[in-house]
Design a protein around this motif. Sequence first.
Motif, short mmCIF file in Angstrom:
data_model
loop_
_atom_site.label_atom_id
_atom_site.label_comp_id
_atom_site.label_asym_id
_atom_site.label_seq_id
_atom_site.Cartn_x
_atom_site.Cartn_y
_atom_site.Cartn_z
N UNK A 63 0.83 -1.22 0.00
CA UNK A 63 0.00 0.00 0.00
C UNK A 63 0.85 1.26 0.00
N UNK A 75 1.99 1.65 -3.55
CA UNK A 75 0.90 2.13 -4.39
C UNK A 75 0.39 3.51 -4.00
N UNK A 97 -1.30 4.32 -1.39
CA UNK A 97 -2.56 4.35 -0.65
C UNK A 97 -2.32 4.71 0.81
N UNK A 109 -2.19 14.37 -6.12
CA UNK A 109 -3.21 13.35 -6.35
C UNK A 109 -3.26 12.93 -7.82
N UNK A 155 -2.34 9.26 -9.52
CA UNK A 155 -3.23 8.45 -10.35
C UNK A 155 -2.58 8.13 -11.69
N UNK A 162 -0.24 5.29 -11.03
CA UNK A 162 -0.93 4.02 -10.75
C UNK A 162 -1.39 3.33 -12.03
N UNK A 163 -1.52 4.09 -13.10
CA UNK A 163 -1.90 3.44 -14.36
C UNK A 163 -0.85 2.44 -14.80
N UNK A 216 0.72 0.55 -12.67
CA UNK A 216 0.83 -0.50 -11.66
C UNK A 216 -0.41 -1.39 -11.73
N UNK A 261 -2.44 -4.45 -9.33
CA UNK A 261 -2.38 -5.09 -8.03
C UNK A 261 -3.43 -6.17 -7.94
N UNK A 301 -12.27 0.99 -19.97
CA UNK A 301 -13.35 1.95 -20.19
C UNK A 301 -13.13 3.23 -19.40
N UNK A 302 -12.54 3.10 -18.21
CA UNK A 302 -12.34 4.30 -17.39
C UNK A 302 -11.28 5.22 -17.97
N UNK A 303 -10.26 4.62 -18.61
CA UNK A 303 -9.13 5.44 -19.02
C UNK A 303 -9.07 5.75 -20.51
N UNK A 353 1.82 -6.09 -8.49
CA UNK A 353 1.94 -6.46 -7.08
C UNK A 353 0.92 -7.54 -6.74
N UNK A 355 -16.80 14.95 -14.19
CA UNK A 355 -16.87 13.62 -14.78
C UNK A 355 -18.32 13.23 -15.05
N UNK A 380 -20.01 11.99 -18.42
CA UNK A 380 -20.56 10.63 -18.50
C UNK A 380 -21.91 10.55 -17.79
N UNK A 399 -8.86 2.36 -6.61
CA UNK A 399 -7.74 3.30 -6.47
C UNK A 399 -6.51 2.76 -7.18
N UNK A 400 -6.26 1.47 -7.05
CA UNK A 400 -5.06 0.92 -7.68
C UNK A 400 -5.23 0.80 -9.19
N UNK A 401 -6.47 0.84 -9.68
CA UNK A 401 -6.66 0.87 -11.13
C UNK A 401 -6.66 2.32 -11.62
N UNK A 402 -6.20 3.21 -10.75
CA UNK A 402 -6.11 4.64 -11.07
C UNK A 402 -7.48 5.26 -11.33
N UNK A 403 -8.51 4.73 -10.68
CA UNK A 403 -9.84 5.31 -10.79
C UNK A 403 -10.19 5.84 -9.40
N UNK A 437 -15.97 8.27 -8.94
CA UNK A 437 -16.63 7.28 -9.79
C UNK A 437 -17.86 6.68 -9.13
#
Lengths: 267, 260
Positions: A49, A52, A54, A74, A78, A81-82, A84, A86, A108-110, A164, B36, B40, B133-137, B142
């Motif tokens: 963590x 990452x 966190x 922040x 982010x 983290x793209x 990484x 986990x 889809x998010x990115x 990770x 956002x 969306x 968070x770890x997927x950068x979202x 969201x």
Amino acid sequence: MPNSLIKISDLTFSYRGRTIFSDLNLDIAEGKVSAIMGPSGTGKTTLLRLIGGQLIPNQGNVMVEGKSIPSLSNKQLYQSRRRMGMLFQSGALLTDLSVFENIAFPIREHYDFPESIIRDLVFMKLEIVGLRGAYKLMPSELSGGMSRRVALARAIVLDPVLMMYDEPFTGLDPITLGTIVSLIKELNQALGMTSILVSHDVKEVLSIADEVHILSNGIVAASGSPDELQNSDSDWVQQFLQGLPDGPVPFHYPATDYAQSLKEDIK
Amino acid sequence: MSMDWLQTIGQKTLRFFQRTGRAVIFLVHVLSGLKMLVQRPRLLIRELYSVGVLSLLIIIFSGLFVGMVLSLLGYVTLVDFGAEGSLGVLVSLSLVRELGPVLTALLFSGRAGSALTAEIGLMKATEQLASMEMMAVDPIKRIITPRLIAGILSLPILTAIFMAIGIYSGFLVGGVWLGVDEGSFWSQMQAKVDFQHDVVNGFIKSFIFGIVVTWIAVFEGYDAAPTSAGVSEATTRSVVHSALAILALDFVLTSIMFGI
């Protein structure tokens, strides 16, 4: 000597008044499978963590790809983290989305990709973990081992530089266990990732790790290749690797004399 | 002994202000996700369905029965004075100024607020938020932002539905069953209920309740201890705090809007 992807220097971290790491130094080699081992409660997951971002350390620094994670904004965090991935112990799949949509989620998010590309990417990763046929299922319909494979497919869908794994071997049947062990090794080689493996399953870790770091009492107690550690003359390392119940790490939590305590009232 | 007591009060007060501070910082973070949501809108529409549309049934039935009871009791009192023609005014003013906003908000916190808290709390407990968070979202933008906005938009609409159904069911009991003159029922209502003063104020109340109830619900979920006991406590707190906040705020708002 390979380059270090992650450099942790003088890391101190405490949580709720308990010091978990004190002046911990650790380098993770690029392109290798590095295992972090240690008894329960030594902060292995906490270390992931911190890498990452966190959690923020009290002191010291965590450098990933030359960036100091605790001092990133922040937005920059982010961005980092793209790169990484986990794998959580529980899988942590989004329960209201199907297997397909779970893996498609980070894409889809990115990115604004057309549906056909998303489908190809998702099926490619599902094929790797052997679950292409299960793409329609919901997370509640999956067994523990299947969820972890889906979560693995999701974690690698954006081809991370750093992967990770948090306790990837716990609670799996022998067949799935074997699958996950070889997947971690193969993915590391095929995708050229750096992998960090947090686990206390000695046999599995020693079979695939290039380097092993054993944590104890907030510092790295021993580091080296699996061979080096197995030949180590430290009693402590031997106790840990062979799983001996008593040794330098006592079996008993500190207590008063047993015979005496049976005669006394509990205070 | 007395020092212990003082210490406990001090500790609780500090904890209260710490939590309030966290809730405000959280709200600012949630609102930063509005951009956002504009890009969306689908995220919002999904939540509008689960927060708003799925609450319709309980709102419709409650509106139906509250209107009927109100009309029945109002008739019994008014008829002694030969004033049953004012039944429409009594029913509509009670609903528009007070019962509509308050009861809908209370029902909403029980139906939708508790569900939001439990859902978000469980997502936290099962590491779904951490994995995002770890997927950068950003899970706050969201997951939380669409839910908060859906709640704020839904409650006034549900309140309007509650009011309309309550008034009409009041008419069914008064006008159709008890034989109050239909003309005076509606015309007196039209004459005595002021749009600006009564209807708009009722909706302002409802809008404020919407913010408070949904804010409490999402914050309690996000702040829940990630265990089953933690989620259950958070859900209870969400409903209890919402109810107390609605009733206390209602008094304040009523005294500002309709007081002397």
